[in-house]
Write a protein that holds these residues in place. Sequence first.
Motif, PDB file in Angstrom:
ATOM      1  N   ILE A  51      -7.980 -14.405  -3.419  1.00  0.00           N
ATOM      2  CA  ILE A  51      -6.539 -14.656  -3.313  1.00  0.00           C
ATOM      3  C   ILE A  51      -5.725 -13.578  -4.029  1.00  0.00           C
ATOM      4  N   LEU A  52      -6.262 -13.007  -5.104  1.00  0.00           N
ATOM      5  CA  LEU A  52      -5.508 -11.992  -5.839  1.00  0.00           C
ATOM      6  C   LEU A  52      -5.329 -10.718  -5.027  1.00  0.00           C
ATOM      7  N   THR A  53      -6.346 -10.361  -4.233  1.00  0.00           N
ATOM      8  CA  THR A  53      -6.211  -9.199  -3.353  1.00  0.00           C
ATOM      9  C   THR A  53      -5.171  -9.481  -2.284  1.00  0.00           C
ATOM     10  N   THR A  54      -5.243 -10.666  -1.686  1.00  0.00           N
ATOM     11  CA  THR A  54      -4.242 -11.054  -0.692  1.00  0.00           C
ATOM     12  C   THR A  54      -2.852 -11.000  -1.294  1.00  0.00           C
ATOM     13  N   ASN A  55      -2.698 -11.530  -2.496  1.00  0.00           N
ATOM     14  CA  ASN A  55      -1.412 -11.546  -3.182  1.00  0.00           C
ATOM     15  C   ASN A  55      -0.880 -10.126  -3.369  1.00  0.00           C
ATOM     16  N   GLY A  56      -1.756  -9.212  -3.778  1.00  0.00           N
ATOM     17  CA  GLY A  56      -1.352  -7.822  -3.962  1.00  0.00           C
ATOM     18  C   GLY A  56      -0.944  -7.159  -2.660  1.00  0.00           C
ATOM     19  N   LEU A  57      -1.672  -7.453  -1.579  1.00  0.00           N
ATOM     20  CA  LEU A  57      -1.326  -6.868  -0.277  1.00  0.00           C
ATOM     21  C   LEU A  57       0.024  -7.386   0.220  1.00  0.00           C
ATOM     22  N   ILE A  58       0.322  -8.632  -0.059  1.00  0.00           N
ATOM     23  CA  ILE A  58       1.624  -9.184   0.324  1.00  0.00           C
ATOM     24  C   ILE A  58       2.727  -8.511  -0.495  1.00  0.00           C
ATOM     25  N   GLY A  59       2.488  -8.312  -1.775  1.00  0.00           N
ATOM     26  CA  GLY A  59       3.464  -7.602  -2.602  1.00  0.00           C
ATOM     27  C   GLY A  59       3.727  -6.205  -2.072  1.00  0.00           C
ATOM     28  N   ARG A  60       2.666  -5.502  -1.708  1.00  0.00           N
ATOM     29  CA  ARG A  60       2.801  -4.156  -1.127  1.00  0.00           C
ATOM     30  C   ARG A  60       3.626  -4.208   0.154  1.00  0.00           C
ATOM     31  N   TYR A  61       3.334  -5.184   1.006  1.00  0.00           N
ATOM     32  CA  TYR A  61       4.030  -5.321   2.291  1.00  0.00           C
ATOM     33  C   TYR A  61       5.538  -5.480   2.076  1.00  0.00           C
ATOM     34  N   VAL A  62       5.912  -6.335   1.164  1.00  0.00           N
ATOM     35  CA  VAL A  62       7.338  -6.589   0.930  1.00  0.00           C
ATOM     36  C   VAL A  62       8.015  -5.400   0.259  1.00  0.00           C
ATOM     37  N   THR A  63       7.383  -4.817  -0.746  1.00  0.00           N
ATOM     38  CA  THR A  63       8.030  -3.681  -1.420  1.00  0.00           C
ATOM     39  C   THR A  63       8.053  -2.436  -0.541  1.00  0.00           C
ATOM     40  N   ASP A  64       7.056  -2.264   0.333  1.00  0.00           N
ATOM     41  CA  ASP A  64       7.124  -1.147   1.289  1.00  0.00           C
ATOM     42  C   ASP A  64       8.349  -1.289   2.185  1.00  0.00           C
ATOM     43  N   HIS A  65       8.680  -2.517   2.571  1.00  0.00           N
ATOM     44  CA  HIS A  65       9.830  -2.738   3.440  1.00  0.00           C
ATOM     45  C   HIS A  65      11.154  -2.508   2.697  1.00  0.00           C
ATOM     46  N   PHE A  66      11.267  -3.046   1.491  1.00  0.00           N
ATOM     47  CA  PHE A  66      12.541  -3.000   0.780  1.00  0.00           C
ATOM     48  C   PHE A  66      12.719  -1.777  -0.101  1.00  0.00           C
ATOM     49  N   GLY A  67      11.678  -1.005  -0.322  1.00  0.00           N
ATOM     50  CA  GLY A  67      11.809   0.247  -1.047  1.00  0.00           C
ATOM     51  C   GLY A  67      11.394   0.184  -2.499  1.00  0.00           C
TER      52      GLY A  67
END
Length: 130
Positions: A51-67
């Motif tokens: 779950i921690l890897t998934t959590n990190g990938l979701i964080g990356r996804y959102v911050t990649d979008h918003f900058g």
Amino acid sequence: MRAGERLAPLEIPVTRTLIVAGAIASRDYQDVHHDPELARQKGAPDVFMNILTTNGLIGRYVTDHFGPTAVLRKVAIRLGAPNHPGDTMVLTGSVEEVHGDTAVVRVVGANGLGTHVTGTVTVTVPEAGR
């Protein structure tokens, strides 16, 4: 940032290296995240992502979008179908609500077995970063 805004999908190849590296990086030494034989003995067809890897990938996804100025305030996720090596997880998202410089984003990650993860991310993007 506006309600209804969609984030571009992100395809993430689920490799054995990604699964094992994510487990090691998050200090999750459970055998099901690195030992295929022990994972099979416990009923899984192979190792699977934690779950921690998934959590990190979701964080990356959102911050990649918003900058680069985006700040994650809250990540609330629930896992479903496991991510196994050889599959691809596709993340999709949409802005559900916006309050000033803060947005709530609904995120879904799907793989060949179904929905791997669902949840919401609360993110703040300072005016100067938009």
